[in-house]
Structures are given as structure tokens and as C-alpha cells.
Scaffold this motif. Structure first.
Motif, PDB file in Angstrom:
ATOM      1  N   GLY A 333       0.812  -1.211   0.000  1.00  0.00           N
ATOM      2  CA  GLY A 333       0.000   0.000   0.000  1.00  0.00           C
ATOM      3  C   GLY A 333       0.844   1.259   0.000  1.00  0.00           C
ATOM      4  N   HIS A 334       0.559   2.156   0.954  1.00  0.00           N
ATOM      5  CA  HIS A 334       1.248   3.447   1.014  1.00  0.00           C
ATOM      6  C   HIS A 334       2.583   3.377   1.754  1.00  0.00           C
ATOM      7  CE1 HIS A 334      -2.183   5.470  -0.697  1.00  0.00           C
ATOM      8  NE2 HIS A 334      -2.981   4.971   0.231  1.00  0.00           N
ATOM      9  N   HIS A 335       2.932   2.206   2.269  1.00  0.00           N
ATOM     10  CA  HIS A 335       4.166   2.082   3.058  1.00  0.00           C
ATOM     11  C   HIS A 335       5.206   1.238   2.325  1.00  0.00           C
ATOM     12  CE1 HIS A 335       1.740   3.910   6.081  1.00  0.00           C
ATOM     13  NE2 HIS A 335       1.049   2.827   6.360  1.00  0.00           N
ATOM     14  N   ARG A 336       5.369   1.535   1.049  1.00  0.00           N
ATOM     15  CA  ARG A 336       6.240   0.690   0.225  1.00  0.00           C
ATOM     16  C   ARG A 336       7.698   0.769   0.647  1.00  0.00           C
ATOM     17  NH1 ARG A 336       3.094   2.775  -5.099  1.00  0.00           N
ATOM     18  NH2 ARG A 336       1.496   1.149  -5.219  1.00  0.00           N
ATOM     19  N   ALA A 337       8.169   1.956   0.973  1.00  0.00           N
ATOM     20  CA  ALA A 337       9.573   2.096   1.360  1.00  0.00           C
ATOM     21  C   ALA A 337       9.876   1.273   2.611  1.00  0.00           C
ATOM     22  CB  ALA A 337       9.919   3.562   1.600  1.00  0.00           C
ATOM     23  N   GLN A 338       8.986   1.350   3.595  1.00  0.00           N
ATOM     24  CA  GLN A 338       9.187   0.596   4.837  1.00  0.00           C
ATOM     25  C   GLN A 338       9.046  -0.911   4.603  1.00  0.00           C
ATOM     26  OE1 GLN A 338       7.207   3.361   4.650  1.00  0.00           O
ATOM     27  NE2 GLN A 338       8.584   4.754   5.731  1.00  0.00           N
ATOM     28  N   ALA A 339       8.093  -1.297   3.728  1.00  0.00           N
ATOM     29  CA  ALA A 339       7.912  -2.719   3.424  1.00  0.00           C
ATOM     30  C   ALA A 339       9.135  -3.283   2.714  1.00  0.00           C
ATOM     31  CB  ALA A 339       6.665  -2.919   2.563  1.00  0.00           C
ATOM     32  N   SER A 340       9.704  -2.499   1.787  1.00  0.00           N
ATOM     33  CA  SER A 340      10.923  -2.926   1.109  1.00  0.00           C
ATOM     34  C   SER A 340      12.062  -3.098   2.104  1.00  0.00           C
ATOM     35  CB  SER A 340      11.325  -1.901   0.039  1.00  0.00           C
ATOM     36  OG  SER A 340      10.415  -1.913  -1.031  1.00  0.00           O
ATOM     37  N   SER A 341      12.140  -2.171   3.058  1.00  0.00           N
ATOM     38  CA  SER A 341      13.188  -2.255   4.072  1.00  0.00           C
ATOM     39  C   SER A 341      13.038  -3.513   4.911  1.00  0.00           C
ATOM     40  CB  SER A 341      13.164  -1.018   4.978  1.00  0.00           C
ATOM     41  OG  SER A 341      13.522   0.127   4.268  1.00  0.00           O
TER      42      SER A 341
END
Length: 391
Positions: A333-341
Motif C-alpha cells: 500500500g502506502h508504506h512501500r519504502a518501509q515494506a521494502s526495508s
């Protein structure tokens, strides 16, 4: 939003830049892998201790990924990636003149810190800036760069070690990283769909809390640990097999064997496209089954069969990794950077932890023990996928 469209000049330059990013990252991280037997011999350490030259890098990288994503939110995706790549090249050059094993390990740990600015942010850049219909293909190109980086780093390390020594090998790869960093800075377009904002700890914590509340996403992220753990456990100790009787291969020959990474370059693009068509859950299960089959092939004595097994295993791994990467970003969703991390945190923790644990299986049960360990990890992937794909 204005997306980068396939077929345009911008698409070609951006894809090439991301290809370079993957190449530099993996070449820097894993260039010492075929040198582990030399480190063990030269410095008088065990296989497990020698493997820390890889594990220290990936362990620090895993932790620093959690910081890299919010920094890119604040200072910009491209700016953080460019700084990361230049610092990676600089540390790589310094590693070549390290006076002893402890210094080597410290520099390799520092490398893990500075290289963290590329992997998670590159994936987020792809999802934010490219047309959604080509995400699988573009992510595959980035992963293809990773596979080629892993291959070229290992190949050059073996060649230059035989011609000169391991220090010259690391220096040459550091220089290559510097050149590609310059090209990356020139070719990568400035992001259009990500706006910088003030780094707020509460907001960062809130974003991660939201992600951890999504149990299926967190389970999916654990695939990173499983896939990379099995991959590095196999590759860390394959060089030890090749240097022992009856093979007793030279460093150049061992480095040349890593040309099998070309199978990963192809599979990351090919399997990414198939996943866009047949669905990510189905194709990632196929990819993991291919990994397991390749691992079993390496148990046969003939060198040709072992190499065929490595090719099959590598094909399956890079296909699975490219699909898992895209799937995590799709579900975030909107937390792609954190999910990738978080995905890459699991991914590199798998490299660090499972890569070191594999050394104990090598010492106790030799190659059969390493492959058994890898197959157990692969088996854990299936219930993870089945749970994650439920709506």
C-alpha cells in the motif's frame, strides 16, 4: 501521477541505471565469497569465521535498511542512492589495503552500513516511478543487475587473485563500482512521484506499526530470509568443495564458474514476466521447486553435474527473489519504502545468519549437511506462500 512509460528514452536510461545499481551492490557485497577459503588459509581461521567477511556486511546492511528508507523520504530517493553508491565504491577500495583480518572485517561491516542506501530504495523507486503494467519487468532488470554483479564480482575476484593477489582483486572491483556510480548518477531520472518530507519518528513508528498489523504481509516478508539464507548457505561453501580433492580447482576456475549467475540474469526477467501473467504465488512456488532440484543435483560427484545443479539453483533463486520483491511492494500500500526495508532486512539477515550457520553444517556433515540445511529452508517457504496468498 506521471509514470515512466515503456519504450521511451527515459525508460531506457532509468532501467540501465537501476541495472547498474543492482550490479554495484551485489559485486561489492559478495566479491569476497570465492576468497573465503583463501582467508581461512591465510589468516588461520575456520570456514565459519572466514564467512564473517560476508556475514558482517549483510548483517549490518540488514539493520541499516530500516534507516535508509525514511532517509530517502526526507532527502530524496536518488540523492541517497547516489551517495550510497559512491561510498560503497570508496569502502571497497579501502578494503583492498586492509592490513589484517580484523581490519578487513571492520571495513566489510562498514560496507554493510553504506551500501544500505541502494537496495530498498531502488525497489521503491521502481514501484513509484514506472508504469504499473511493467513493474515485473523493471524489477526483473534490477534483479538481473544484481545477478550480474554477483557473477562479475566473483569472477574478477578469482581472476585477479590468480594473476596478482586478493588485494588487487578487491581494488579492481572497487574501481569498477566507482565508474558505474558515476553513470548511475547521470542516467537515473529525478523522481517525480515521491515528495520529500520532514523525518518524523512518530510517523515512522506508525508506518511500521501499520505494516506489522498486516500479518499476511509480514509472513510474506519472511520469504526474504528463507530465500537468501538458502542461497548464501550454498554459495558460501561451494568454493570449499571445489578447492578440495578430487577437484582442486584454481581461483580463476572457481571464479569462472560464477558465470552461472547469467542464469539468474535471465530468470529474474523471464520469471517476472511469467508472474505478471500467471500470478506471483504460482510462479514463486515453481521457482523454489527449481531451487530445490538444483541443490539436489549438486550432491552428485561429477563436476559437470555440480555445475548444472548450481545453474538450476541460481535460475530458481533469482526468479523467486524478483517475484517476492514485487509481491511485497504490491501488498504494502502506502508504506512501500518501509515494506521494502523489512523485506530486505529479512533477506540480508538470512544471508548473515544462515550463511554462518551453514559453516557448522559444512564442518560437521560436509556438503551433504549444507544441502540438507538448504532444503529444509526451502520447505518452509511453501506454508509461508500459501498463508500469504489468502485474501
Amino acid at each position: 501521477m506521471s509514470y515512466i512509460q515503456q519504450g521511451t528514452k527515459t525508460y531506457k536510461f532509468a532501467s540501465l541505471a537501476l541495472f547498474f545499481a543492482g550490479l554495484v551492490t551485489f559485486a561489492a557485497i559478495y566479491t569476497v565469497q570465492p576468497l573465503l577459503p583463501i582467508f581461512a588459509n591465510d589468516f588461520g581461521v575456520s570456514a565459519s569465521v572466514a564467512s564473517l567477511a560476508v556475514s558482517f556486511t549483510t548483517g549490518l546492511l540488514a539493520v541499516c535498511l530500516l534507516v535508509a528508507a525514511p532517509l530517502s523520504d526526507r532527502f530524496g530517493r536518488k540523492r541517497v542512492m547516489v551517495l550510497s553508491m559512491f561510498m560503497t565504491a570508496a569502502i571497497g577500495l579501502l578494503t583492498a589495503i586492509s592490513p589484517g583480518f580484523v581490519t578487513l572485517l571492520l571495513l566489510r561491516a562498514l560496507l554493510g552500513v553504506v551500501v544500505a542506501g541502494v537496495p530498498a530504495i531502488a525497489m521503491t523507486y521502481v514501484v513509484e516511478e514506472f508504469d504499473p503494467s511493467v513493474l515485473g519487468t523493471v524489477m526483473g532488470l534490477y534483479i538481473a543487475g544484481s545477478s550480474l554483479g554477483g557473477m562479475s564480482g566473483r569472477l574478477l575476484a578469482g581472476l585477479f587473485t590468480d594473476l596478482f593477489d586478493w588485494r588487487m582483486a578487491l581494488g579492481a572491483i572497487g574501481l569498477l563500482a566507482l565508474i558505474l556510480s558515476v553513470l548511475f548518477m547521470i542516467f537515473l531520472p529525478n523522481p517525480q512521484n515521491s515528495a520529500g518530507h520532514t523525518l518524523a519518528p512518530r510517523e515512522m513508528i506508525s508506518n511500521y506499526t501499520d505494516l506489522f498489523s498486516n500479518k499476511r504481509l509480514i509472513v510474506l516478508i519472511s520469504l526474504g530470509f528463507i530465500l537468501m539464507g538458502g542461497f548464501i548457505a550454498l554459495y558460501n561453501y561451494f568454493a570449499f568443495v571445489l578447492m578440495e580433492p578430487p577437484y582442486e580447482l584454481s581461483q580463476s576456475f572457481i571464479g569462472a564458474i560464477y558465470i552461472v549467475y547469467l542464469a539468474g540474469t535471465f530468470s529474474s526477467i523471464y520469471m517476472g514476466r511469467k508472474a505478471d501473467f500467471f500470478g506471483k504465488p504460482a510462479m514463486i512456488q515453481v521457482s523454489i521447486a527449481i531451487m530445490a532440484l538444483g541443490g539436489l543435483f549438486t550432491l552428485t560427484p561429477p563436476l559437470t553435474m555440480k555445475i548444472i545443479g548450481i545453474i538450476i539453483f541460481t535460475f530458481g533463486f533469482f526468479g523467486a527473489h524478483s517475484i517476492a520483491s514485487a509481491w511485497v511492494n504490491e501488498k504494502a500500500g502506502h508504506h512501500r519504502a518501509q515494506a521494502s526495508s523489512l523485506y530486505l532486512l529479512a533477506y540480508y539477515l538470512g544471508s548473515s545468519i544462515a550463511g554462518t550457520i551453514g559453516g557448522f553444517f559444512w564442518s560437521s556433515f560436509h556438503w551433504v549437511g549444507v544441502i540438507s540445511f538448504v532444503l529444509v529452508l526451502m520447505a518452509f517457504a511453501y506454508p509461508v506462500i500459501w498463508y500469504a496468498k489468502k485474501e
